[in-house]
Design an enzyme around this catalytic site. Structure first.
Site, mmCIF file in Angstrom:
data_model
loop_
_atom_site.group_PDB
_atom_site.id
_atom_site.type_symbol
_atom_site.label_atom_id
_atom_site.label_comp_id
_atom_site.label_asym_id
_atom_site.label_seq_id
_atom_site.Cartn_x
_atom_site.Cartn_y
_atom_site.Cartn_z
ATOM 1 N N HIS A 102 0.896 -1.293 0.025
ATOM 2 C CA HIS A 102 0.107 -0.075 0.151
ATOM 3 C C HIS A 102 1.003 1.335 -0.058
ATOM 4 O O HIS A 102 1.934 1.310 0.613
ATOM 5 C CB HIS A 102 -0.833 0.001 1.193
ATOM 6 C CG HIS A 102 -0.065 -0.344 2.540
ATOM 7 N ND1 HIS A 102 0.032 -1.469 2.996
ATOM 8 C CD2 HIS A 102 0.113 0.527 3.581
ATOM 9 C CE1 HIS A 102 0.697 -1.484 3.870
ATOM 10 N NE2 HIS A 102 0.657 -0.529 4.495
ATOM 11 N N HIS A 104 1.070 4.947 1.322
ATOM 12 C CA HIS A 104 0.484 6.040 2.074
ATOM 13 C C HIS A 104 0.323 7.459 1.212
ATOM 14 O O HIS A 104 1.473 7.762 0.695
ATOM 15 C CB HIS A 104 1.286 6.340 3.258
ATOM 16 C CG HIS A 104 1.204 5.021 4.073
ATOM 17 N ND1 HIS A 104 0.490 4.965 5.285
ATOM 18 C CD2 HIS A 104 2.090 3.819 4.088
ATOM 19 C CE1 HIS A 104 0.701 3.640 5.751
ATOM 20 N NE2 HIS A 104 1.501 3.135 5.205
#
Ligand code: AMP
Ligand code: ZN
Length: 144
Positions: A102, A104
């Site tokens: 992922h 951020h």
């Protein structure tokens, strides 16, 4: 992947999330424990533990492209933001806690108390050390 993956569950709509954006490759949603208000995560729809496990370069490119678009939208959204970090933790030692890669998108403002600490006493190595390390990386990358 041995454990059930919470981000796969979000992608499938089996776990709740506040979705910001979705397309055929990535999903962006609000971080459940935001480091600052407006903290968004961009994840590939297809599970990959870490960034090196993404098999399609186009997916990686899309993650960063969408991360930038989310940052631009955040900038216009009224969320407190003077700058932002696009940040990816890969591996436990780097701070990764959810093993579905992922990106951020993290709004930043002065005095927010966040930071990426580096050794303040880090020395500047001799150029020959940097050259040697660059050579090792070029060799490993097949760029010689
Ligand atoms: P990292 O430490 O880089 O692996 O970041 C994992 C992030 O995922 C943290 O900022 C968590 O707050 C966030 N997170 C964990 N579970 C959820 C969830 N169910 N929904 C949204 N964000 C989550
Ligand atoms: Zn997953």
């Amino acid at each position: 992947m041995t454990q059930p993956c919470v981000f796969c569950a979000i992608v499938k709509g089996e776990a709740p999330a506040s979705v910001v954006y979705r397309d055929d490759m990535v999903l962006a949603f609000m971080d459940i424990r935001p480091a600052n208000p407006g903290h968004v995560l961009v994840v590939p729809l297809e599970h990959a533990d870490g960034v090196l496990d993404i098999s399609d370069e186009a997916v990686l490119a899309r993650m960063f492209s969408v991360g930038r678009q989310v940052a631009a939208a955040l900038t216009d959204s009224g969320v407190r933001l003077e700058g932002f970090n696009l940040f990816l933790a890969n591996g436990t030692v780097a701070g990764q806690t959810v093993f579905h890669v992922h990106l951020h998108v993290l709004p930043r403002f002065s005095g927010d108390g966040l930071g990426f600490t580096r050794n303040a006493n880090a020395r500047m190595p001799p150029q020959s050390d940097l050259d040697e390390t660059a050579e090792r990386i070029r060799h490993a990358g097949g760029w010689e």
